[in-house]
Design a protein around this motif. Structure first.
Motif, PDB file in Angstrom:
ATOM      1  N   LEU A   1       1.061  -1.102   0.058  1.00 16.20           N
ATOM      2  CA  LEU A   1       0.183   0.086  -0.050  1.00 16.20           C
ATOM      3  C   LEU A   1       0.936   1.343   0.105  1.00 16.20           C
ATOM      4  N   GLU A   2       1.956   1.162   0.883  1.00 11.68           N
ATOM      5  CA  GLU A   2       2.808   2.332   0.788  1.00 11.68           C
ATOM      6  C   GLU A   2       3.544   2.523  -0.419  1.00 11.68           C
ATOM      7  N   LYS A   3       3.918   1.438  -1.150  1.00 14.79           N
ATOM      8  CA  LYS A   3       4.736   1.481  -2.402  1.00 14.79           C
ATOM      9  C   LYS A   3       3.821   2.117  -3.516  1.00 14.79           C
ATOM     10  N   TYR A   4       2.667   1.630  -3.465  1.00 17.91           N
ATOM     11  CA  TYR A   4       1.680   1.803  -4.796  1.00 17.91           C
ATOM     12  C   TYR A   4       0.627   2.628  -4.568  1.00 17.91           C
ATOM     13  N   GLN A   5       0.343   2.934  -3.470  1.00 17.69           N
ATOM     14  CA  GLN A   5      -0.885   4.019  -3.126  1.00 17.69           C
ATOM     15  C   GLN A   5      -2.084   3.734  -3.625  1.00 17.69           C
ATOM     16  N   ASP A   6      -2.275   2.443  -3.470  1.00 13.79           N
ATOM     17  CA  ASP A   6      -3.814   1.926  -4.015  1.00 13.79           C
ATOM     18  C   ASP A   6      -4.741   1.864  -2.897  1.00 13.79           C
ATOM     19  N   PHE A   7      -5.084   2.997  -2.462  1.00 16.21           N
ATOM     20  CA  PHE A   7      -6.087   3.058  -1.256  1.00 16.21           C
ATOM     21  C   PHE A   7      -7.357   2.503  -1.604  1.00 16.21           C
ATOM     22  N   GLU A   8      -7.927   2.417  -2.653  1.00 13.47           N
ATOM     23  CA  GLU A   8      -9.383   1.780  -2.752  1.00 13.47           C
ATOM     24  C   GLU A   8      -9.318   0.163  -3.123  1.00 13.47           C
ATOM     25  N   THR A   9      -8.124  -0.348  -3.345  1.00 12.18           N
ATOM     26  CA  THR A   9      -7.968  -1.606  -3.747  1.00 12.18           C
ATOM     27  C   THR A   9      -7.170  -2.759  -2.764  1.00 12.18           C
ATOM     28  N   SER A  10      -6.364  -1.962  -1.822  1.00 12.34           N
ATOM     29  CA  SER A  10      -5.307  -2.714  -1.178  1.00 12.34           C
ATOM     30  C   SER A  10      -6.131  -3.408   0.040  1.00 12.34           C
ATOM     31  N   PRO A  11      -5.844  -4.704   0.141  1.00 12.92           N
ATOM     32  CA  PRO A  11      -6.191  -5.508   1.250  1.00 12.92           C
ATOM     33  C   PRO A  11      -6.137  -4.954   2.534  1.00 12.92           C
ATOM     34  N   ALA A  12      -5.165  -4.200   2.625  1.00 16.21           N
ATOM     35  CA  ALA A  12      -4.525  -3.455   3.911  1.00 16.21           C
ATOM     36  C   ALA A  12      -5.442  -2.487   4.381  1.00 16.21           C
ATOM     37  N   ASN A  13      -6.324  -1.906   3.669  1.00 10.69           N
ATOM     38  CA  ASN A  13      -7.313  -0.967   3.675  1.00 10.69           C
ATOM     39  C   ASN A  13      -8.886  -1.818   3.918  1.00 10.69           C
ATOM     40  N   GLU A  14      -8.904  -3.041   3.916  1.00  8.88           N
ATOM     41  CA  GLU A  14     -10.202  -3.710   4.351  1.00  8.88           C
ATOM     42  C   GLU A  14     -10.655  -3.856   5.669  1.00  8.88           C
ATOM     43  N   THR A  15     -11.754  -3.609   5.800  1.00 12.77           N
ATOM     44  CA  THR A  15     -12.176  -3.432   7.091  1.00 12.77           C
ATOM     45  C   THR A  15     -12.589  -4.973   7.862  1.00 12.77           C
TER      46      THR A  15
ATOM     47  N   THR B   1     -17.816 -10.841   6.414  1.00 10.76           N
ATOM     48  CA  THR B   1     -18.736 -10.980   5.362  1.00 10.76           C
ATOM     49  C   THR B   1     -18.026 -12.234   4.521  1.00 10.76           C
ATOM     50  N   GLN B   2     -16.825 -12.120   4.282  1.00  7.58           N
ATOM     51  CA  GLN B   2     -15.944 -13.251   3.555  1.00  7.58           C
ATOM     52  C   GLN B   2     -16.152 -14.317   4.231  1.00  7.58           C
ATOM     53  N   ILE B   3     -15.901 -14.371   5.378  1.00 10.33           N
ATOM     54  CA  ILE B   3     -15.954 -15.651   6.230  1.00 10.33           C
ATOM     55  C   ILE B   3     -17.349 -16.305   6.192  1.00 10.33           C
ATOM     56  N   ASN B   4     -18.514 -15.372   6.384  1.00 11.12           N
ATOM     57  CA  ASN B   4     -19.782 -15.933   6.282  1.00 11.12           C
ATOM     58  C   ASN B   4     -20.343 -16.356   5.002  1.00 11.12           C
ATOM     59  N   GLN B   5     -19.514 -16.152   3.776  1.00  6.39           N
ATOM     60  CA  GLN B   5     -20.027 -16.691   2.686  1.00  6.39           C
ATOM     61  C   GLN B   5     -20.145 -18.048   2.529  1.00  6.39           C
ATOM     62  N   SER B   6     -21.126 -18.622   2.044  1.00  5.04           N
ATOM     63  CA  SER B   6     -21.131 -19.954   1.792  1.00  5.04           C
ATOM     64  C   SER B   6     -20.076 -20.582   0.732  1.00  5.04           C
ATOM     65  N   PHE B   7     -19.656 -19.776  -0.218  1.00  4.72           N
ATOM     66  CA  PHE B   7     -18.807 -20.155  -1.278  1.00  4.72           C
ATOM     67  C   PHE B   7     -17.270 -19.653  -1.223  1.00  4.72           C
ATOM     68  N   THR B   8     -16.986 -19.363   0.236  1.00  2.00           N
ATOM     69  CA  THR B   8     -15.599 -19.031   0.711  1.00  2.00           C
ATOM     70  C   THR B   8     -15.171 -19.952   2.072  1.00  2.00           C
ATOM     71  N   ASP B   9     -13.951 -20.310   1.671  1.00  2.00           N
ATOM     72  CA  ASP B   9     -13.092 -20.921   2.728  1.00  2.00           C
ATOM     73  C   ASP B   9     -12.030 -19.863   3.249  1.00  2.00           C
TER      74      ASP B   9
END
Length: 192
Positions: A64-78, A84-92
């Protein structure tokens, strides 16, 4: 008398409980002793959300610091997004352990027709370069042995990531997506 190196691999992948513990062991014997690498995957649930979030931020923050991809970086995920992802039936979601220490995570997304994607895989910076991710891919392919194909995306400018995916059989799809003037996503797939 000169000793010659003896290198061998032992690979085991076992489903142990309902919570799902998968263990991959690689044992190599060489001159001077034995090297034991144990990589384990523990299926995550809601009690693991904070741990996953903290590791994800730590693993992706340098990018994130290197590329400044604030909208897409997993470092910025809440935390809420991980819930939500853990609760998805199609996700492990799995927590990756190396020698009983949590060192990263991997999310497997089940698509239709036995197609899967990895989004994301991450290893803490201090544990990168040890072959852990490569072992995790081997495990995941054994766990999801019905897979016909795998897909993932990575940063084109991160040559080490691209090298790893190509080394384990992934091929570029020809699709890229410019995120900003510093970073482009490149997409890969592997047919089994």
């Amino acid at each position: 008398m000169k000793q010659t190196p003896n290198v061998g691999e032992h690979l085991s992948c076992t489903k142990l409980t309902e919570h799902v513990l998968y263990i991959l062991s690689l044992t190599s014997i060489s001159i001077g002793g034995m090297y034991l690498m144990e990589v384990s995957l523990y299926k995550a649930d809601l009690k693991d959300v904070v741990t996953i979030h903290e590791m994800k931020v730590k693993a992706f923050m340098p990018l994130l610091e290197k590329y400044q991809d604030f909208e897409t970086s997993p470092a910025n995920e809440t935390v809420e997004r991980i819930i939500t992802q853990i609760n998805q039936s199609f996700t492990d979601y799995f927590i990756i352990h190396h020698l009983d220490v949590a060192v990263g995570g991997i999310r497997v997304v089940k698509k239709d027709n036995q197609n899967y994607s990895i989004s994301p895989i991450f290893i803490l910076p201090e544990h990168q370069g040890k072959g852990i991710a490569q072992k995790v891919f081997t495990m995941v392919e054994q766990i999801y042995d019905d897979a016909k194909s795998w897909k993932l995306g990575t940063i084109l400018q991160e040559k080490g990531n691209c090298y790893l995916y190509e080394k384990i059989g992934y091929k570029k799809t020809g699709v890229t997506k410019a995120i900003n003037d510093k970073m482009t996503m490149v997409f890969y797939e592997k047919h089994i």
